[in-house]
Design an enzyme around this catalytic site. Structure first.
Site, PDB file in Angstrom:
ATOM      1  CG  ASP A   1      -2.100 -13.443   0.400  1.00 43.92           C
ATOM      2  OD1 ASP A   1      -1.334 -12.741   1.092  1.00 43.92           O
ATOM      3  OD2 ASP A   1      -1.850 -14.620   0.086  1.00 43.92           O
ATOM      4  CG  HIS A   2       1.177 -12.494  -2.351  1.00 43.82           C
ATOM      5  ND1 HIS A   2       0.753 -13.184  -1.248  1.00 43.82           N
ATOM      6  CD2 HIS A   2       2.499 -12.731  -2.450  1.00 43.82           C
ATOM      7  CE1 HIS A   2       1.782 -13.829  -0.705  1.00 43.82           C
ATOM      8  NE2 HIS A   2       2.855 -13.562  -1.414  1.00 43.82           N
TER       9      HIS A   2
ATOM     10  CG  HIS B   1      -0.392   0.443   2.498  1.00 49.04           C
ATOM     11  ND1 HIS B   1      -1.127   1.028   3.496  1.00 49.04           N
ATOM     12  CD2 HIS B   1       0.886   0.397   2.966  1.00 49.04           C
ATOM     13  CE1 HIS B   1      -0.342   1.306   4.525  1.00 49.04           C
ATOM     14  NE2 HIS B   1       0.867   0.931   4.231  1.00 49.04           N
TER      15      HIS B   1
ATOM     16  CD  GLU C   1       0.203  -0.484   9.065  1.00 49.04           C
ATOM     17  OE1 GLU C   1      -0.579   0.106   8.314  1.00 49.04           O
ATOM     18  OE2 GLU C   1       1.052   0.106   9.776  1.00 49.04           O
TER      19      GLU C   1
ATOM     20  CG  HIS D   1       5.439   0.352   2.457  1.00 43.98           C
ATOM     21  ND1 HIS D   1       4.788   1.492   2.064  1.00 43.98           N
ATOM     22  CD2 HIS D   1       4.839  -0.041   3.608  1.00 43.98           C
ATOM     23  CE1 HIS D   1       3.851   1.788   2.947  1.00 43.98           C
ATOM     24  NE2 HIS D   1       3.844   0.867   3.884  1.00 43.98           N
TER      25      HIS D   1
ATOM     26  CG  HIS E   1       2.396  -3.044   6.367  1.00 46.26           C
ATOM     27  ND1 HIS E   1       3.222  -2.566   7.357  1.00 46.26           N
ATOM     28  CD2 HIS E   1       2.050  -1.960   5.635  1.00 46.26           C
ATOM     29  CE1 HIS E   1       3.357  -1.257   7.243  1.00 46.26           C
ATOM     30  NE2 HIS E   1       2.656  -0.856   6.192  1.00 46.26           N
TER      31      HIS E   1
ATOM     32  CB  CYS F   1       2.735   4.263   5.531  1.00 45.73           C
ATOM     33  SG  CYS F   1       2.821   2.743   6.521  1.00 45.73           S
TER      34      CYS F   1
HETATM   35 NI    NI Z   1       2.515   0.995   5.486  1.00 47.17          NI
END
Ligand code: NI
Length: 136
Positions: free
Chosen positions: A79-80, A14, A126, A39, A41, A33
């Protein structure tokens, strides 16, 4: 009334930013972020439901069924993936963990009530130290 929780995991990319702000302003507000090149998580999702125990089985709910719903409605879609651009239930929303918990609640509420129990809490970690809870 008894509560039961199923944990599922997913990882996703995200970026938190506002397009009208400069990269520097975004960094000031959103920290790491806001990295312009994305990047990821490793998220942990906890779904808690509540209801009454079935006296025949001793169960509140079949956890395999709950897991299947979470996987179909959430995990397979996120996911992914990139939360900002690929996840339909996060479209046009800031990709924060706060917003994610609310969107996941909306995504699951109806399906879960179809199982004869009530959605109680959506919790997302997170990171190890930061988590968000939503109770509807
Ligand atoms: Ni982040």
């Amino acid at each position: 009334m008894i509560y039961i929780t199923r944990r599922e995991r997913f990882n996703a990319a995200h970026r938190l930013f506002r397009a009208e702000y400069s990269d520097d302003e975004n960094l000031k507000i959103f920290g790491k972020c806001s990295n312009p090149n994305w990047h990821g998580h490793n998220y942990e999702l906890f779904i808690t439901v509540k209801g009454e125990i079935n006296p025949e089985t001793g169960f509140l709910i079949n956890l395999k069924t709950l897991s299947k719903i979470i996987r179909e409605e959430i995990i397979e879609k996120i996911d992914h993936k990139n939360i900002n651009i690929e996840v339909d239930f996060m479209k046009n929303r800031m990709a924060s963990t706060e917003n994610l918990t609310i969107s996941i609640w909306k995504q699951l509420e109806k399906e879960i009530s179809g199982l004869g129990v009530t959605l109680h809490c959506v919790k997302i970690y997170e990171s190890e130290n930061n988590f968000v809870e939503y109770f509807g």
